[in-house]
Design a protein around this motif. Structure first.
Motif, PDB file in Angstrom:
ATOM      1  N   GLU A  51       0.655  -1.214  -0.121  1.00  8.96           N
ATOM      2  CA  GLU A  51       0.172  -0.078  -0.129  1.00  8.96           C
ATOM      3  C   GLU A  51       0.889   1.320   0.084  1.00  8.96           C
ATOM      4  N   TRP A  66       1.149   4.195  -6.822  1.00 10.44           N
ATOM      5  CA  TRP A  66      -0.252   4.758  -6.462  1.00 10.44           C
ATOM      6  C   TRP A  66      -0.471   6.045  -6.740  1.00 10.44           C
ATOM      7  N   LYS A 114      -3.279   8.370  -9.936  1.00  5.52           N
ATOM      8  CA  LYS A 114      -4.521   9.233  -9.464  1.00  5.52           C
ATOM      9  C   LYS A 114      -5.122   9.829 -10.484  1.00  5.52           C
ATOM     10  N   ARG A 174      -2.782  -3.850   3.422  1.00  7.30           N
ATOM     11  CA  ARG A 174      -3.872  -2.946   3.096  1.00  7.30           C
ATOM     12  C   ARG A 174      -4.170  -2.420   1.994  1.00  7.30           C
ATOM     13  N   ASN A 207      -5.712   3.586  -1.148  1.00  7.73           N
ATOM     14  CA  ASN A 207      -6.955   4.684  -1.372  1.00  7.73           C
ATOM     15  C   ASN A 207      -7.280   4.709  -2.460  1.00  7.73           C
ATOM     16  N   SER A 257     -10.375   6.658  -3.484  1.00  5.71           N
ATOM     17  CA  SER A 257     -11.140   7.804  -3.586  1.00  5.71           C
ATOM     18  C   SER A 257     -10.895   8.748  -4.950  1.00  5.71           C
ATOM     19  N   ASP A 286      -9.338  -0.403   2.518  1.00  8.85           N
ATOM     20  CA  ASP A 286      -9.537   1.096   2.941  1.00  8.85           C
ATOM     21  C   ASP A 286     -10.938   1.562   2.781  1.00  8.85           C
ATOM     22  N   SER A 345     -12.292   4.213   1.739  1.00  8.06           N
ATOM     23  CA  SER A 345     -12.841   4.906   0.795  1.00  8.06           C
ATOM     24  C   SER A 345     -13.494   4.246  -0.458  1.00  8.06           C
TER      25      SER A 345
END
Length: 556
Positions: free
Chosen positions: A367, A372, A376, A394, A397, A399, A419, A421
């Motif tokens: 994670e 990552w 986005k 994990r 995110n 979102s 997560d 989100s």
């Protein structure tokens, strides 16, 4: 039609000399499934044409679900056939003098009836494009072998004024290269692109993710795939994978190579040979023709190398890494599959803004992976596959991935946290969740599906799941698979899933009963195995579309 692998029998073969043609034609029409009257300027002048047309209409009325009429308006308009002009009226007046008022009325009714059907109009489009569209539509209708079609070609500028034929088509036959090439040429541009992609990149690969790329490229994959299947150029296996015979596969690769003359690989649209691809990417010239490339080297690929590939939409990289400034690169990239991704991410400004599929399976990423933040910008991302990433504890995110529809977490054995989100997404996500531990904040003890109304498929494998809430809200759900849910005792809302087509419940030993299934009018496949305490399943007798029923080791 012969060249498209449809066997054609002309009248001199089927309607033998010395036999009464009036007896044989009605029989041929009655045996046919699809009728294609071709209306030309001289069509109504032929009593044979009108007599056969009336018989087609009668057959259609007697068996409406088994027969179909597909008219072609060759050099006339539908309004002419509706008798709203004088083009056919004068011919009918002459027929009335010879055959009587009753016959004329029957033929008029047949013309008007067929003219109401949406057919093909030649208009100003070229003959070849017109023939392509007609051929494709016919092949689409002929999905099973040995369906007969009667075609009536009358009044055209041809030495044989009347051609009557029955067609039979048997899919799956091996074709010679020339006939295969004719079938390929009959495809439109989008269908050709998908055919070439499958031949070069996706043989024996799951079709789901490729569909997202093709849809975003405007290739209309649902229809195009159906055309390719019906023309026997590809098959979809029971495991949802593309299958292609060696002959069409080789044809597709030959076309990409430059047909009969091998061309400079730099001008190929797809590079699937790993050695060739790695050699080509290192050359200095701009390679605007390349749309897809497969790389399998553990070296670092630079931004300078990819700057020479401005139109790449598919990228496969096994091992290896990226380095450099990738600003303004990958603007066309839709599908990236990377295997064996290392924890380091050396590139900057790595912004594939049009990416819809990202596969990162069998990788060392966690994670905290720097990549990552680079992804986005992929606001259109539909598929994220991080399966078999054994170091991930994990999820990242989610979102920023507001368009995400498919999330594959299969075999992430150390994963203990999803997560939060994920809850805020657009409710269209599909989970593939094998081997997720039970202490996830989303509540894997009881999966809450209330906000996932757009869910189409839901697969759960080896969870400590005890129940669902909101299952009845999934009105679009087509497939539900529950495997090794050892603590699941009930599936509330199952009977309300009226779009469900596949239901598979296996090794769920505590399920004692199921909802009445009689409302699952679209259910095609029901597989229940090793559910030892399950009682009788109600509603099976009312499942009219059920094609597969498999009940194994359900003792009660």
């Amino acid at each position: 039609m012969q060249e498209a692998n449809i066997r054609v029998f002309l009248d001199e073969e089927e309607l033998h000399v010395g036999k009464e043609i009036a007896d044989e034609l009605p029989v041929a029409i009655e045996k046919s499934k699809i009728y294609i009257p071709i209306f030309s300027k001289g069509y109504a002048s032929s009593a044979w044409c009108l007599r056969e047309l009336a018989h087609m209409v009668d057959c259609k009325k007697s068996k409406p679900s088994e027969k179909e009429i597909m008219p072609i308006f060759y050099d006339v308009k539908p309004r002419d056939v509706k008798l709203k002009s004088q083009r056919y009226v004068s011919a009918l007046e002459e027929h009335e003098e010879k055959f009587g008022r009753e016959t004329r009325q029957k033929w008029e009714d047949a013309l008007k009836s067929v003219a109401q059907i949406k057919g093909w109009e030649l208009k100003k489009q070229g003959h070849w494009k017109f023939i392509q569209s007609v051929l494709q539509e016919i092949v689409m209708k002929m999905k099973t072998k040995d369906k007969y079609v009667t075609e009536h070609l009358v009044g055209m500028d041809d030495p044989k004024e009347a051609v009557r034929s029955c067609w039979t088509w048997t899919p799956g036959l091996a074709l010679c290269p020339d006939k295969l090439k004719i079938s390929y040429n009959a495809l439109n541009h989008e269908q050709q692109q998908i055919f070439l992609d499958i031949a070069c990149l996706f043989v024996d690969k799951d079709k789901t993710n490729a569909l997202y790329m093709w849809k975003d490229c405007g290739f209309r994959p649902d229809h195009s795939i159906q055309v390719l299947v019906c023309m026997s150029l590809i098959k979809i296996t029971d495991h949802n994978k593309f299958w292609m015979h060696d002959q069409p596969r080789d044809l597709g690769r030959k076309i990409v190579h430059g047909d009969t003359r091998p061309t400079n690989p730099r001008k190929q649209s797809r590079l699937w040979d790993l050695e060739t691809a790695d050699n080509i990417i290192g050359t200095k010239e701009r390679k605007k023709h390349i749309e897809a490339i497969c790389l399998w080297e553990t070296r670092v690929y630079t931004s300078k190398e990819f700057s020479r590939l401005p139109n790449i939409r598919f990228l496969m990289l096994v091992g290896g890494n990226f380095s450099g400034d990738f600003e303004n690169h990958f603007s066309e990239l839709r599908y990236m599959t990377r295997t064996g991704v290392s924890r380091e991410f050396l590139a900057i400004n790595f912004h594939p803004s049009n990416l819809v599929v990202l596969e990162l399976s069998y990788s060392s990423i966690t994670e905290e992976w720097a990549g990552w933040s680079q992804f986005k910008v992929a606001k259109k991302l539909k598929v994220l596959d991080i399966s078999h990433c054994s170091n991930m504890t994990r999820t990242p995110n989610f979102s920023d991935y507001l368009s995400l529809e498919r999330l594959n977490l299969e075999d992430c054995k150390k994963l203990t946290e999803v997560d939060g989100s994920l809850k805020s997404l657009s409710s269209r996500i599909l989970y593939h969740s094998k081997m997720i531990n039970a202490n996830c904040p989303l509540g894997w003890k009881e999966v809450q599906l209330d906000r996932l109304e757009q869910l189409v498929e839901f697969d759960v494998d080896d969870l400590d799941l005890e129940g669902f809430s909101g299952l009845s809200n999934l009105k679009r759900l087509k497939r539900l698979t529950l495997y090794e849910c050892q603590n699941l005792t009930a599936i509330q809302g199952l009977g309300s899933l009226d779009s469900l087509e596949q239901l598979d419940i296996s090794i769920c030993p505590k399920i004692g009963s199921l909802d009445d299934l009689s409302n699952l009018k679209k259910l095609k496949s029901l597989r229940i195995s090793n559910c030892e305490v399950l009682q009788a399943v109600k509603g099976l007798d009312e499942l009219e579309t059920l094609a597969t029923l498999d009940l194994v080791n359900c003792d009660h």
